[in-house]
Scaffold this motif. Structure first.
Motif, mmCIF file in Angstrom:
data_model
loop_
_atom_site.group_PDB
_atom_site.id
_atom_site.type_symbol
_atom_site.label_atom_id
_atom_site.label_comp_id
_atom_site.label_asym_id
_atom_site.label_seq_id
_atom_site.Cartn_x
_atom_site.Cartn_y
_atom_site.Cartn_z
ATOM 1 N N THR A 133 0.836 -1.204 0.000
ATOM 2 C CA THR A 133 0.000 0.000 0.000
ATOM 3 C C THR A 133 0.869 1.251 0.000
ATOM 4 O O THR A 133 0.598 2.211 -0.721
ATOM 5 C CB THR A 133 -0.954 0.007 1.210
ATOM 6 O OG1 THR A 133 -1.840 -1.110 1.090
ATOM 7 C CG2 THR A 133 -1.750 1.291 1.290
ATOM 8 N N SER A 158 -2.093 5.119 5.304
ATOM 9 C CA SER A 158 -2.176 6.502 4.821
ATOM 10 C C SER A 158 -1.201 7.395 5.581
ATOM 11 O O SER A 158 -0.725 8.396 5.050
ATOM 12 C CB SER A 158 -3.599 7.042 4.939
ATOM 13 O OG SER A 158 -3.962 7.196 6.304
ATOM 14 N N TRP A 204 -6.019 1.605 5.404
ATOM 15 C CA TRP A 204 -6.271 2.928 5.980
ATOM 16 C C TRP A 204 -5.094 3.368 6.846
ATOM 17 O O TRP A 204 -4.646 4.513 6.774
ATOM 18 C CB TRP A 204 -7.569 2.901 6.796
ATOM 19 C CG TRP A 204 -7.827 4.190 7.489
ATOM 20 C CD1 TRP A 204 -8.355 5.331 6.948
ATOM 21 C CD2 TRP A 204 -7.531 4.500 8.846
ATOM 22 N NE1 TRP A 204 -8.417 6.325 7.885
ATOM 23 C CE2 TRP A 204 -7.911 5.838 9.077
ATOM 24 C CE3 TRP A 204 -6.987 3.776 9.900
ATOM 25 C CZ2 TRP A 204 -7.767 6.459 10.302
ATOM 26 C CZ3 TRP A 204 -6.843 4.406 11.122
ATOM 27 C CH2 TRP A 204 -7.226 5.731 11.313
ATOM 28 N N MET A 206 -3.168 5.274 -0.247
ATOM 29 C CA MET A 206 -4.246 4.596 0.466
ATOM 30 C C MET A 206 -5.484 4.488 -0.421
ATOM 31 O O MET A 206 -6.104 3.434 -0.510
ATOM 32 C CB MET A 206 -4.602 5.352 1.748
ATOM 33 C CG MET A 206 -5.809 4.769 2.469
ATOM 34 S SD MET A 206 -6.647 5.929 3.567
ATOM 35 C CE MET A 206 -7.329 7.099 2.430
ATOM 36 N N GLN A 207 -5.837 5.571 -1.089
ATOM 37 C CA GLN A 207 -7.033 5.573 -1.933
ATOM 38 C C GLN A 207 -6.897 4.573 -3.071
ATOM 39 O O GLN A 207 -7.839 3.860 -3.402
ATOM 40 C CB GLN A 207 -7.307 6.975 -2.484
ATOM 41 C CG GLN A 207 -8.635 7.073 -3.214
ATOM 42 C CD GLN A 207 -9.814 6.692 -2.328
ATOM 43 O OE1 GLN A 207 -9.982 7.243 -1.246
ATOM 44 N NE2 GLN A 207 -10.611 5.760 -2.777
ATOM 45 N N GLY A 229 0.739 8.068 2.405
ATOM 46 C CA GLY A 229 -0.063 9.192 1.937
ATOM 47 C C GLY A 229 -1.460 8.763 1.516
ATOM 48 O O GLY A 229 -1.730 7.589 1.282
ATOM 49 N N VAL A 230 -2.323 9.761 1.428
ATOM 50 C CA VAL A 230 -3.720 9.509 1.081
ATOM 51 C C VAL A 230 -3.863 8.954 -0.349
ATOM 52 O O VAL A 230 -4.648 8.039 -0.572
ATOM 53 C CB VAL A 230 -4.566 10.789 1.300
ATOM 54 C CG1 VAL A 230 -5.980 10.611 0.774
ATOM 55 C CG2 VAL A 230 -4.593 11.125 2.794
ATOM 56 N N PRO A 231 -3.121 9.458 -1.342
ATOM 57 C CA PRO A 231 -3.279 8.890 -2.689
ATOM 58 C C PRO A 231 -2.953 7.390 -2.746
ATOM 59 O O PRO A 231 -3.661 6.619 -3.393
ATOM 60 C CB PRO A 231 -2.310 9.701 -3.547
ATOM 61 C CG PRO A 231 -2.191 11.007 -2.830
ATOM 62 C CD PRO A 231 -2.251 10.641 -1.361
#
Length: 136
Positions: free
Chosen positions: A74, A109, A106, A117-118, A113-115
């Motif tokens: 991830t 993240s 989750w 994770m998304q 980072g959020v990208p």
């Protein structure tokens, strides 16, 4: 090679194959001979190193190992999409729940980072949908 050493090596290979099957049930039909044609010592070396000595029953179970692998993948983000997809499939087969998989992604993240994770969550949702289709 002495009989005792040969027995120990055989047990290590068998344990390695058992652990490999718990990671991926498709490896149940893994034929070492197919790889030996290309690189004669590679299959035994890999099975012994990864599954005979490094990954063993006294350590983490297959589900936990796959969740840890998913965490690392991830963080790598979109570069690891095929590996994320495969690891999620294997984790589900090893008994991980959708919630456990989502929680692992989750938590990453914070590190990837959020990208990243998304992207992993998008992949997870598509794998979950595949599993739901096969259940129907």
């Amino acid at each position: 090679m002495s009989d005792e050493l040969a027995k120990m090596f055989k047990a290590m290979i068998e344990q390695g194959q058992e652990m490999a099957r718990s990671f991926n049930p498709a490896l149940e039909h893994f034929q070492v001979k197919d790889f030996e044609k290309l690189i004669p010592t590679m299959p035994r070396d890999v099975m012994e190193m990864w599954f005979g000595k490094t990954f063993n029953r006294e350590g983490l179970d297959a589900k936990t190992r796959l969740l840890v692998t998913l965490a690392a993948l991830t963080v790598l983000g979109a570069h690891a999409e095929p590996q994320i997809r495969l690891t999620i499939r294997h984790a589900l087969a090893a008994g991980a729940t959708k919630r456990e998989i989502a929680e692992v992604i989750w938590q990453m993240s914070l590190f990837g980072g959020v990208p990243a994770m998304q992207k992993a969550l998008d992949v997870a949702q598509s794998v979950f949908a595949e599993f739901e289709e096969t259940d129907e």
